[in-house]
Motif scaffolding. Structure first.
Motif, short mmCIF file in Angstrom:
data_model
loop_
_atom_site.label_atom_id
_atom_site.label_comp_id
_atom_site.label_asym_id
_atom_site.label_seq_id
_atom_site.Cartn_x
_atom_site.Cartn_y
_atom_site.Cartn_z
N ARG A 40 0.83 -1.21 0.00
CA ARG A 40 0.00 0.00 0.00
C ARG A 40 0.86 1.25 0.00
N THR A 44 0.90 3.92 -3.07
CA THR A 44 0.56 5.32 -2.76
C THR A 44 1.71 6.23 -3.15
N GLN A 76 5.04 8.21 3.32
CA GLN A 76 4.94 6.93 2.62
C GLN A 76 6.30 6.26 2.49
#
Length: 128
Positions: A40, A44, A76
């Protein structure tokens, strides 16, 4: 008396095997969760990098908050690094538990080869 000692040793090894197998499954689940978090964060990050610097970006924290793109990219990247470090640590734990499990299996095999009668005793006890 030797039968009783072998039976006790067998039960102890069986208990250790069950405990180690449980720990191994737990580590595997944690690794799967961290792999998902890593994926994820990576996806992202890839999407954020495609945006121009002046694009409004929002962070979801129960509601949406306007944040600079650079802050979200840094978050991130950090999540990605943290996930990779956790996965590496969990991999070491997994390998250790797998070695421990193999050792327990070998010990059980040796015990059963030493005293084949113990398997019949254990099986007859579990039927009762």
């Amino acid at each position: 008396m030797a039968d009783e000692a072998n039976r006790t040793a067998f039960l102890e090894l069986q208990s250790r095997m069950i405990e180690t197998t449980g720990k191994l499954k737990q580590v595997q689940n944690q690794m799967r969760n961290k792999e998902g978090e890593k994926k994820r964060a990576f996806l992202t990050l890839e999407e954020l990098r495609q945006l121009s610097e002046d694009t409004n970006t929002y962070k979801s924290i129960g509601k949406f908050v306007l944040e600079p793109k650079s802050l979200l990219v840094n978050e991130q990247e950090q999540k990605l690094k943290d996930s990779e470090a956790a996965i590496a640590s969990l991999q070491i734990s997994k390998e250790y538990l797998e070695k421990q499990l193999a050792e327990i299996e070998n010990n059980l095999r040796e015990l059963l080869q030493q005293d084949p009668g113990i398997a019949r005793q254990i099986m007859s006890m579990s039927v009762m």
